[in-house]
Design an enzyme around this catalytic site. Structure first.
Site, PDB file in Angstrom:
ATOM      1  N   PRO A  66     -70.492   1.949 -34.886  1.00  0.00           N
ATOM      2  CG  PRO A  66     -68.598   0.712 -34.320  1.00  0.00           C
ATOM      3  CD  PRO A  66     -69.612   0.889 -35.401  1.00  0.00           C
ATOM      4  CB  ALA A  93     -72.863   6.003 -38.313  1.00  0.00           C
ATOM      5  CB  SER A 138     -78.709   9.972 -33.731  1.00  0.00           C
ATOM      6  OG  SER A 138     -79.021   9.438 -32.471  1.00  0.00           O
ATOM      7  NE  ARG A 149     -88.082   6.747 -36.737  1.00  0.00           N
ATOM      8  CZ  ARG A 149     -87.306   7.666 -37.279  1.00  0.00           C
ATOM      9  NH1 ARG A 149     -87.831   8.726 -37.824  1.00  0.00           N
ATOM     10  NH2 ARG A 149     -85.991   7.526 -37.254  1.00  0.00           N
ATOM     11  N   GLY A 194     -95.601  -0.621  -4.782  1.00  0.00           N
ATOM     12  CA  GLY A 194     -94.772  -0.418  -3.599  1.00  0.00           C
ATOM     13  C   GLY A 194     -93.509  -1.272  -3.668  1.00  0.00           C
ATOM     14  N   GLY A 195     -93.134  -1.844  -2.531  1.00  0.00           N
ATOM     15  CA  GLY A 195     -91.909  -2.664  -2.462  1.00  0.00           C
ATOM     16  C   GLY A 195     -91.979  -3.860  -3.388  1.00  0.00           C
ATOM     17  CD  GLU A 248     -86.814   1.709 -36.661  1.00  0.00           C
ATOM     18  OE1 GLU A 248     -85.647   1.458 -37.026  1.00  0.00           O
ATOM     19  OE2 GLU A 248     -87.693   2.142 -37.407  1.00  0.00           O
TER      20      GLU A 248
HETATM   21  C1  LIG Z   1     -80.978  -3.164 -27.858  1.00  0.00           C
HETATM   22  C2  LIG Z   1     -80.702  -2.424 -29.110  1.00  0.00           C
HETATM   23  C3  LIG Z   1     -81.092  -2.942 -30.333  1.00  0.00           C
HETATM   24  C4  LIG Z   1     -80.802  -2.268 -31.517  1.00  0.00           C
HETATM   25  N1  LIG Z   1     -81.129  -2.848 -32.713  1.00  0.00           N
HETATM   26  C5  LIG Z   1     -80.656  -2.287 -33.866  1.00  0.00           C
HETATM   27  C6  LIG Z   1     -80.793  -2.978 -35.114  1.00  0.00           C
HETATM   28  O1  LIG Z   1     -81.357  -4.069 -35.192  1.00  0.00           O
HETATM   29  N2  LIG Z   1     -80.265  -2.397 -36.224  1.00  0.00           N
HETATM   30  C7  LIG Z   1     -79.625  -1.193 -36.195  1.00  0.00           C
HETATM   31  O2  LIG Z   1     -79.172  -0.742 -37.224  1.00  0.00           O
HETATM   32  N3  LIG Z   1     -79.497  -0.501 -35.012  1.00  0.00           N
HETATM   33  C8  LIG Z   1     -79.982  -1.033 -33.862  1.00  0.00           C
HETATM   34  N4  LIG Z   1     -79.821  -0.375 -32.659  1.00  0.00           N
HETATM   35  C9  LIG Z   1     -79.140   0.917 -32.647  1.00  0.00           C
HETATM   36  C10 LIG Z   1     -80.034   2.084 -32.270  1.00  0.00           C
HETATM   37  O3  LIG Z   1     -80.914   2.381 -33.299  1.00  0.00           O
HETATM   38  C11 LIG Z   1     -79.096   3.247 -31.893  1.00  0.00           C
HETATM   39  O4  LIG Z   1     -78.467   2.886 -30.679  1.00  0.00           O
HETATM   40  C12 LIG Z   1     -79.823   4.558 -31.744  1.00  0.00           C
HETATM   41  O5  LIG Z   1     -80.291   4.994 -32.986  1.00  0.00           O
HETATM   42  C13 LIG Z   1     -78.959   5.635 -31.116  1.00  0.00           C
HETATM   43  O6  LIG Z   1     -77.695   5.700 -31.681  1.00  0.00           O
HETATM   44  P1  LIG Z   1     -76.394   5.718 -30.732  1.00  0.00           P
HETATM   45  O7  LIG Z   1     -76.513   4.582 -29.805  1.00  0.00           O
HETATM   46  O8  LIG Z   1     -75.183   5.793 -31.566  1.00  0.00           O
HETATM   47  O9  LIG Z   1     -76.543   7.044 -29.882  1.00  0.00           O
HETATM   48  P2  LIG Z   1     -76.127   8.538 -30.317  1.00  0.00           P
HETATM   49  O10 LIG Z   1     -76.632   8.824 -31.674  1.00  0.00           O
HETATM   50  O11 LIG Z   1     -74.692   8.757 -30.038  1.00  0.00           O
HETATM   51  O12 LIG Z   1     -76.989   9.369 -29.281  1.00  0.00           O
HETATM   52  C14 LIG Z   1     -76.598   9.563 -27.919  1.00  0.00           C
HETATM   53  C15 LIG Z   1     -77.552  10.588 -27.285  1.00  0.00           C
HETATM   54  O13 LIG Z   1     -77.446  11.840 -27.991  1.00  0.00           O
HETATM   55  C16 LIG Z   1     -78.719  12.268 -28.414  1.00  0.00           C
HETATM   56  N5  LIG Z   1     -78.584  12.957 -29.699  1.00  0.00           N
HETATM   57  C17 LIG Z   1     -78.053  12.486 -30.850  1.00  0.00           C
HETATM   58  N6  LIG Z   1     -78.129  13.403 -31.813  1.00  0.00           N
HETATM   59  C18 LIG Z   1     -78.722  14.490 -31.269  1.00  0.00           C
HETATM   60  C19 LIG Z   1     -79.076  15.773 -31.759  1.00  0.00           C
HETATM   61  N7  LIG Z   1     -78.884  16.121 -33.035  1.00  0.00           N
HETATM   62  N8  LIG Z   1     -79.643  16.636 -30.907  1.00  0.00           N
HETATM   63  C20 LIG Z   1     -79.876  16.316 -29.614  1.00  0.00           C
HETATM   64  N9  LIG Z   1     -79.553  15.119 -29.090  1.00  0.00           N
HETATM   65  C21 LIG Z   1     -78.990  14.220 -29.911  1.00  0.00           C
HETATM   66  C22 LIG Z   1     -79.522  10.986 -28.552  1.00  0.00           C
HETATM   67  O14 LIG Z   1     -80.915  11.249 -28.493  1.00  0.00           O
HETATM   68  C23 LIG Z   1     -79.024  10.190 -27.364  1.00  0.00           C
HETATM   69  O15 LIG Z   1     -79.678  10.618 -26.205  1.00  0.00           O
HETATM   70  C24 LIG Z   1     -80.132  -1.015 -31.461  1.00  0.00           C
HETATM   71  C25 LIG Z   1     -79.764  -0.476 -30.228  1.00  0.00           C
HETATM   72  C26 LIG Z   1     -80.013  -1.165 -29.072  1.00  0.00           C
HETATM   73  C27 LIG Z   1     -79.543  -0.589 -27.774  1.00  0.00           C
END
Ligand SMILES: Cc1cc2nc3c(=O)[nH]c(=O)nc-3n(C[C@H](O)[C@H](O)[C@H](O)COP(=O)(O)OP(=O)(O)OC[C@H]3O[C@@H](n4cnc5c(N)ncnc54)[C@H](O)[C@@H]3O)c2cc1C
Length: 552
Positions: A133, A135, A137, A250, A348-349, A372
């Site tokens: 929740p 951790a 990015s 990736r 279109g529609g 990813e």
């Molecule tokens: C459908 C789905 C499947 C997934 N599957 C997996 C899985 O199997 N295993 C797993 O471990 N994870 C999984 N994830 C998690 C996914 O990898 C993360 O949601 C993603 O890495 C982003 O993290 P966050 O949601 O906490 O967003 P945040 O990190 O909070 O980011 C929110 C926004 O802030 C931006 N941001 C963050 N840091 C910076 C920065 N330094 N500079 C500028 N902008 C920034 C981001 O680009 C984004 O736009 C999944 C997510 C989804 C939605």
């Protein structure tokens, strides 16, 4: 030259053929729409794909473990094919691949022997538990702990895991999880079986797209795993193991972007070939084809060239291609999104209704630029590492690539190599300028440099591919040469626009010296090549449009 890793092309073709048959038989369009509408994870289908009869997962497992030993190119081709069918199902597979990777790259031999073999032979559904929740990015901010459990002699015999993993694909259906947790020595991966006491699954996410995939949180409460299930047998190497596979995971998500975007665009092309408005077919209209179809077809083709080239480099054993993995993901997923969005409009529609599927592709593909590593994370990586590489090599990094393109332009004058070489040199000069003026401390400058590097490096791969097709006498050579010329010109035009922003976007007008230096650079980048280069741009796009009108 040594044969690159991976399957013989006929073997990959066979795998793709099998996949197509399964999709045709078990995942017709109505079924895909139903899974999406009703938010159903197709467990039986996934089990079938993992069964000995199909064994799709074997492609990414080594032969020693009972797999097929597919290479990055094979995995990318299969990924693109799956995404063109259903990105939800493809995502379930990605998670199995991701979940297996820490063992594949970091496991000790006994772990590989046991777990990879089990995944291969039992067709286990695997999940990759990294995100939390708080951790996302920033993975390093993880809170899940792994506390050592010691025996009477003080020997670590097990670890006790506590924490919550968020957004885990296959979270609710997996039989095996690889979980990243903080051990005393640092972040480490643990192999955890589904029925381990203390592991439970949270609510299923109600998602915007890829609704056929299962996404849940995974809760770990005093989950005890034997020390033998610490991946690699060493604490603190989890982030390194995660990074080691980004080069190709990736790339795989990049291939998803291509598959979904292309599938949507193909539907738009088919539609435009039969839909009449104002007395002629939509595809005959210049403003329709050159706006809604051709640019996206070109961008996808360029992305595919880049993915193929990078995958081949991985299969030839090149290490440390993480930046290339980021470039592939960033370009192909953003391109896939733009293509699907344009395709929706092109219908279109009808595009806006569910029945035509394009609307689903557009919703589904959005995830590719989030999971990813989001697009902004890819921009950070690309910007930072290309800046460092360019300054470290005093400009030689891009100069060498530009010189190779000069050479290519001599043998293949019609693939836009000259413009790509100019874009690479301009990029190098811009990076060095930003470095000297300390502009790289701004994140937006790094992001813009990342955009310019991405476009120029993809353009270089596209020009090389177009040249190869011409050398091979491929029937695709003329359309690809025209597409590559368009893409190369755009790389050069984007460079000038982006460089202007980089050098002036944060400059105050009162900084006379800064402005003078910025002008100097812009003068250098802005010879008449750009205008000359633009001549015939739409004509070249017309050549590609003709290819779309007439190809099967
Ligand atoms: C459908 C789905 C499947 C997934 N599957 C997996 C899985 O199997 N295993 C797993 O471990 N994870 C999984 N994830 C998690 C996914 O990898 C993360 O949601 C993603 O890495 C982003 O993290 P966050 O949601 O906490 O967003 P945040 O990190 O909070 O980011 C929110 C926004 O802030 C931006 N941001 C963050 N840091 C910076 C920065 N330094 N500079 C500028 N902008 C920034 C981001 O680009 C984004 O736009 C999944 C997510 C989804 C939605």
């Amino acid at each position: 030259m040594e044969r690159p890793a991976g399957l013989a092309p006929e073997m990959t073709d066979m795998v793709i053929q099998t996949l197509r048959q399964v999709v045709q038989r078990e995942l017709p369009e109505e079924k895909r729409l139903e899974l999406d509408r009703e938010d159903i994870f197709p467990l039986d289908l996934i089990r079938h794909l993992l069964s000995p009869e199909v064994g799709l997962h074997l492609i990414f497992l080594p032969e020693a473990a009972g797999g097929l030993g597919g290479g990055a190119r094979d995995i990318c081709r299969v990924s693109e094919e799956m995404a063109a069918a259903d990105l939800g199902v493809a995502t379930a597979f990605l998670a199995i691949c991701l979940g297996t990777d820490p063992i594949l790259v970091g496991g000790v031999q006994e772990q590989k022997d046991l777990w990879l073999r089990r995944i291969a032979s039992e067709g286990l559904i695997v999940a990759y538990g990294v995100t939390e929740p708080e951790a996302g990015s920033n993975v390093a901010a993880l809170k899940t702990t792994a506390d050592p459990v010691k025996d009477d002699a003080g020997q670590v015999v097990a670890y006790r895991l506590n924490g919550v993993k968020q957004f885990i694909t296959n979270g609710g259906v997996a039989q095996l999880y690889t979980i990243l947790a903080k051990a005393p020595g640092g972040p480490s991966f643990f192999i955890v079986e589904r029925d381990t006491p203390g592991l439970s699954v949270g609510k299923k996410e109600d998602k915007h797209g890829i609704r056929a995939s299962n996404t849940t949180s995974v809760i770990l409460e005093d989950v005890e795993v034997p020390a033998s299930q610490l991946v690699g047998g060493e604490e603190g190497v989890g982030l390194k193991q995660a990074n080691a596979v980004f080069g190709y995971t990736r790339l795989m998500v990049g291939a998803f972007g291509l598959g979904s975007g292309q599938a949507a665009l193909d539907r738009a092309v088919s539609y435009a070939r039969t839909r009449q408005q104002f007395g002629s077919l939509l595809i005959e209209k210049e403003g329709y084809s050159l706006k809604l179809l051709v640019p996206h077809w070109i961008d996808l083709a360029a992305g595919r060239a880049y993915v193929e080239e990078t995958a081949l480099r991985i299969d030839r054993g090149e290490q440390d291609l993480q930046v290339e993995g980021s470039i592939a993901k960033y370009w192909c997923t953003e391109t896939g999104n733009r293509a699907a969005d344009a395709a929706l409009g092109a219908l279109g529609g009808y595009g806006y209704t569910r029945e035509y599927m394009v609307e689903k592709f557009r919703r589904d593909v959005r995830i590719t630029s989030i999971y990813e590593g989001t697009s902004e994370i890819q921009q950070s990586i690309i910007g930072l590492f290309r800046w460092k590489e360019t300054t470290r090599s005093k400009g030689a990094f891009y100069e060498e690539q530009a010189a190779a393109l000069d050479e290519l332009a001599r043998t293949h004058a019609d693939v836009g190599a000259e413009a790509v070489a100019a874009a690479l040199r301009g990029l190098s000069a811009t990076i060095l300028h930003c470095h000297e003026r300390r502009l790289t401390r701004h994140q937006m400058v790094l992001f813009t440099l990342a955009d310019l590097a991405t476009r120029a490096e993809v353009a270089a791969a596209f020009a090389r591919q177009a040249a190869r097709l011409a050398t091979d006498g491929s029937p695709l050579a003329p359309s690809h040469a025209a597409a590559s010329r368009v893409f190369a010109r755009q790389a050069l035009a984007q460079l000038r626009g982006g460089a202007g922003l980089c050098v002036a976007g944060f400059l105050e007008v009162s900084d006379a010296e800064g402005l003078a230096r910025a002008r100097e650079l812009m003068d250098r980048l802005g010879d008449d090549r750009d205008l000359k280069g633009r001549a015939g741009l739409w004509q070249d796009m017309e050549l590609v449009a003709e290819h779309l009108r007439t190809s099967a």
